[in-house]
Design a protein around this motif. Structure first.
Motif, PDB file in Angstrom:
ATOM      1  N   UNK A 146       5.439  29.839 -20.048  1.00  0.00           N
ATOM      2  CA  UNK A 146       6.046  28.870 -19.138  1.00  0.00           C
ATOM      3  C   UNK A 146       5.484  29.069 -17.734  1.00  0.00           C
ATOM      4  N   UNK A 147       4.251  29.581 -17.680  1.00  0.00           N
ATOM      5  CA  UNK A 147       3.631  29.877 -16.394  1.00  0.00           C
ATOM      6  C   UNK A 147       2.305  29.158 -16.273  1.00  0.00           C
ATOM      7  N   UNK A 148       2.075  28.517 -15.132  1.00  0.00           N
ATOM      8  CA  UNK A 148       0.824  27.783 -14.899  1.00  0.00           C
ATOM      9  C   UNK A 148      -0.360  28.712 -14.747  1.00  0.00           C
ATOM     10  N   UNK A 149      -0.130  30.028 -14.684  1.00  0.00           N
ATOM     11  CA  UNK A 149      -1.226  30.985 -14.606  1.00  0.00           C
ATOM     12  C   UNK A 149      -2.172  30.901 -15.787  1.00  0.00           C
ATOM     13  N   UNK A 150      -1.733  30.283 -16.876  1.00  0.00           N
ATOM     14  CA  UNK A 150      -2.596  30.122 -18.045  1.00  0.00           C
ATOM     15  C   UNK A 150      -3.848  29.326 -17.693  1.00  0.00           C
ATOM     16  N   UNK A 151      -3.773  28.490 -16.664  1.00  0.00           N
ATOM     17  CA  UNK A 151      -4.935  27.677 -16.284  1.00  0.00           C
ATOM     18  C   UNK A 151      -6.073  28.522 -15.718  1.00  0.00           C
TER      19      UNK A 151
END
Length: 371
Positions: free
Chosen positions: A183-188
C-alpha cells in the motif's frame, strides 16, 4: 510495576483505555499503547498512575534494528491466503495499520503487538543472501513466492535499506516468480525492474486500498501513502505491462464497506485486472488495540461497528476457521460478499490473476529445463 496479567475480556479492554491511556492521542500511530506479550512472564503496566507524582513517556520514535535472520522463505500452511511460500525482509511495520493481523507475530520476537510493532522495525540485512541460498538448494521446486505476506516490503525502511529491490534482483536472476502486495507508492522506485520481470511473466502486484476517505486513512493507516497515490501506482505499473490488481481489505462494516463499489470502479479505470478482498477479523492482541482505537476515533458509532463485527464472527470479533475467517458469516458478511461479486463482475475485476511462469526458473550456470 510489573504484571503477568493477560487481557481477555471487554472489562480488560476498558481497563487499558481508562488506566493506561491518559496521555494525548499519539498522532501518526495506529496503536496508542503496548499490549502485554503473552510469551513474556512480566509486563510493565500503569495500574496505579495516581501513585506516581508525574508519569511521563517519551515520544515514540521509530527505531531500525538490524538482525541476522536464520531463514527468510517460509512455507505457508494456511489454505485460504492464496500463497505457497512467503518472505518478509522487515518485521514490524511503520505503516501502523490498526487492524493488521501481523501485529501478533511480533510477539514471537519479544515485543508488543502495539506501539512496538510500528516503531521497532527489524531489518533482515542478510535477506538477499538467504534468498539466494534458498533458491540454490537442489530440492527447491519452483512455485511463486509472495512478498509482504506479513509486513509491507515497501514500508519506509525500504527507502534506506533497499532490501526489497535486492530480493527482486535475485528473483529476476533466477527467473523466480513473485507475487507482491503493498500500500506504498515506493514500489514505483522499482518500476524498471518490475517491468522487466513482467515481460517474462515473473511478477504480479496487488495494491491495497481500504478507503477513499483520507480522514479515515490517516488514523486507520497512519503512515501509508494517500489513496490517490495508490491509484497512480496501479495506473503507472499497468501502463508498462505489470500485472496489477486491487486488494480490498479489510472491509469493516460501518466504516468502509460502503466504499467498495467506488474503489473497484476507480481501480478498474486505473488499469487493475484482478482483485481480492478480506473481511475484518480481530485476532489476538489486535482486538484490544482496535477496540481502543475505534472508541477513541469514532465514539459516535463505535458500538455499532463493534457489534457488526461480532455478528459476522458468531458473536466474537475473530474466527480462526479456515475458509470462513477471511470472509465472515451471517447477513453483514453476505451483503459485503454479494457487493464484491456484483461490482467486480461489472468492472471486470472478478477473475483470478494470470498464472506466473515457473517453467523459466534456472540457477546460475544451469540450463533451463525442457518441457
Amino acid at each position: 510495576m510489573s504484571s503477568n496479567k493477560i487481557l481477555k475480556t471487554k472489562k480488560d479492554i476498558g481497563s487499558i483505555t481508562n488506566n493506561e491511556q491518559q496521555d494525548d492521542y499519539k498522532k501518526g500511530r495506529g496503536a496508542q499503547f503496548n499490549t502485554p506479550n503473552k510469551f513474556l512472564k512480566t509486563t510493565q503496566v500503569k495500574d496505579y498512575v495516581e501513585g506516581i507524582d508525574e508519569w511521563t513517556e517519551p515520544n515514540v520514535q521509530t527505531q531500525f534494528i538490524e538482525v541476522d535472520a536464520k531463514s527468510l522463505v517460509n512455507k505457508v500452511e494456511s489454505p485460504d491466503v492464496g500463497m505457497f511460500y512467503s518472505m518478509n525482509p522487515y518485521m514490524g511495520c511503520e505503516h501502523g495499520c490498526i487492524y493488521c493481523y501481523a501485529r501478533n507475530s511480533f510477539e514471537y520476537w519479544g515485543y508488543s503487538a502495539g506501539l512496538d510493532f510500528e516503531s521497532k522495525i527489524l531489518i533482515k540485512k542478510n535477506a538477499p543472501r538467504l534468498l539466494r541460498q534458498f533458491l540454490m538448494h537442489p530440492k527447491w521446486q519452483c512455485v511463486p513466492i509472495s512478498m509482504s505476506g506479513n509486513t509491507d516490503c515497501y514500508q519506509p525502511a525500504e527507502k534506506e535499506y533497499r532490501l526489497t529491490r535486492q530480493l527482486l534482483e535475485v528473483c529476476s536472476e533466477f527467473n523466480q516468480p513473485i507475487g507482491l502486495i503493498t500500500k506504498n507508492a515506493g514500489v514505483l522506485r522499482d518500476k524498471d525492474l518490475l517491468q522487466d520481470m513482467a515481460s517474462r511473466r515473473l511478477v504480479s502486484i496487488l495494491m491495497s486500498i481500504t478507503s477513499f476517505n483520507e480522514d479515515l486513512r490517516r488514523v486507520m493507516e497512519p503512515r501509508t501513502t494517500t489513496n490517490k497515490q495508490r491509484l497512480r501506482v496501479i495506473e503507472e505499473l499497468s501502463k508498462v505491462g505489470v500485472q496489477t490488481g486491487l486488494m480490498l481489505g479489510p472491509m469493516i462494516p460501518g466504516l468502509n464497506e460502503h466504499e467498495m463499489p467506488a474503489i473497484i470502479k476507480a481501480a478498474s479505470e486505473a488499469g487493475a485486472t484482478f482483485s481480492a478482498y478480506t473481511f475484518i477479523r480481530l485476532n489476538g492482541s489486535v482486538k484490544f488495540l482496535f477496540h481502543d482505537w475505534l472508541y477513541k476515533n469514532f465514539p459516535d458509532r463505535a458500538d455499532k461497528v463493534w457489534h457488526l463485527i461480532e455478528e459476522a464472527h458468531g458473536g466474537k470479533v475473530n474466527d480462526s476457521e479456515f475458509g470462513r475467517r477471511m470472509r465472515g458469516e451471517g447477513n453483514v458478511a453476505k451483503l459485503i460478499a454479494d457487493q464484491y461479486k456484483t461490482y467486480t463482475k461489472k468492472y471486470g475485476l472478478q477473475h483470478e490473476r494470470l498464472g506466473l511462469d515457473c517453467s523459466q526458473f534456472k540457477r546460475p550456470g544451469e540450463q533451463m529445463k525442457l518441457f
